[in-house]
Enzyme design. Sequence first.
Site, PDB file in Angstrom:
ATOM      1  N   ASP A   5      -6.161  -9.073   9.637  1.00  0.00           N
ATOM      2  CA  ASP A   5      -6.158  -8.240  10.833  1.00  0.00           C
ATOM      3  C   ASP A   5      -6.286  -6.750  10.535  1.00  0.00           C
ATOM      4  OD1 ASP A   5      -3.682  -8.026   9.658  1.00  0.00           O
ATOM      5  OD2 ASP A   5      -2.525  -8.279  11.504  1.00  0.00           O
ATOM      6  N   GLU A  36       6.140  -6.334  -1.575  1.00  0.00           N
ATOM      7  CA  GLU A  36       5.363  -5.379  -2.362  1.00  0.00           C
ATOM      8  C   GLU A  36       6.211  -4.785  -3.485  1.00  0.00           C
ATOM      9  OE1 GLU A  36       4.158  -4.886   2.054  1.00  0.00           O
ATOM     10  OE2 GLU A  36       5.995  -5.135   0.896  1.00  0.00           O
TER      11      GLU A  36
END
Length: 440
Positions: free
Chosen positions: A266, A349
Amino acid sequence: MPSAHYQPLELRADHDHNDDDDDVVDLIEHLDAEHHERWTSETGVQSQSNGRIRYHPQLADELPSMGGSMAASRYGRAGNSGFRRFVYIMLILLPVCFLIYFVISPQSQDSEDADGDVDPHNGIGSMMGHALNESLHICSESHEDRRLYIGDKPRSAYAQLPVIYFVTPTYPRREQIPELTRLAYTLLHVPRLHWLVANDREGCDTFLDAQINGFGIPYTHMASPMPSEFRKAKPAPRGVANRRAALQWLHQHNLTNGVLYFGDDDNTYDLRLFSEIRHTQRVSMFPVGLIAEYAISGPVVREGKVVAFLDSWVAGRRWPVDMAGFAVSLSYMAQYPNVNMPYKPGYEEDLFLRSIGLHIDQIEPRGNNCTEILVWHTQTKNKKSAVVRLENRYMDERSNLGALFRLLEQMGVARASESEGLVATISKNGKSKSHAYFLS
């Protein structure tokens, strides 16, 4: 990180020694024999037959406690006793101190990064939860690039470029196919790219298979469902199983050349991004737009070096960056065989970058020293798949509606039902009519 343990240092004749050892021995041999014997009996430093000495671990504690008068009688010259004792201690202790310093210092490089619960060389801390051992279910795969031209050049013109391994986690929803289609038409402009599409579902989606294969980009489509124990978690670690499966694929293929990038389906990508990350040496970073409260997340750069990070949600993260805000060299990542990504929402992350031993001075800023935005965290508003009430008798070849709704159902966008959903409105000239009026 685990603590290192060091054994007492021993200086022996049958091992290599340095000039400092010889200085100590020369000094001992010039001492009065009687005083030397008394000194060694009290300090724990034993004279060897060949003139070498053995370091004793109690030496550092015993030497400072010697009284001045004892030292005077020991060395025979009261005026020089303090100085000689100081020289003797330094000659023994300095080599030991230097050795310990040079062993410890590489492990404590960048002390700000030494804390935390993940040893980058051991890979997985307690919060990682699962080792990277997913079983891969490859639905389809093609290493052939069927594009004849990319941009205004033939495909062969790009043969020497490093490959970008573009990992896209995805999951079944009504927006899935439109978003993957939009992304694919961006990737069609990127040479030397392998698209890893990891779908969060138990089995393979044959329609998605056909869609991805139709673009002619080298790709791997895999089914990588989230483990059941995480599905009810709030928030759930979405996309983690998919990225872990891609990491496992890279590991199984022993790929050590090229660049890894996590690209969600997206996001919106500037084509310049791919040129920027393609020659990453270790880890490159760049800003991502439309992230959280600041609408931006990325490195702070001074004089061409990353010095800090701008992000509205720090939460103790050493690397407060978005998944789309960095790329990793596979040759660098290969140095860390236990690379991992945790099932820990918000910290994926951070702990991934910790698992590859990243230090802030290794980061390569991209996007004109992080002054440009090359990727945007755009998000489509998700809704449940629609249900439209239409009688089955009108879903035959007399109109397009049957084929259209069968396609929409394959895509997960909508489906037709005789008993559920809103009644389909069919109109002409601004007025709705019964289904039979148009379809009988």
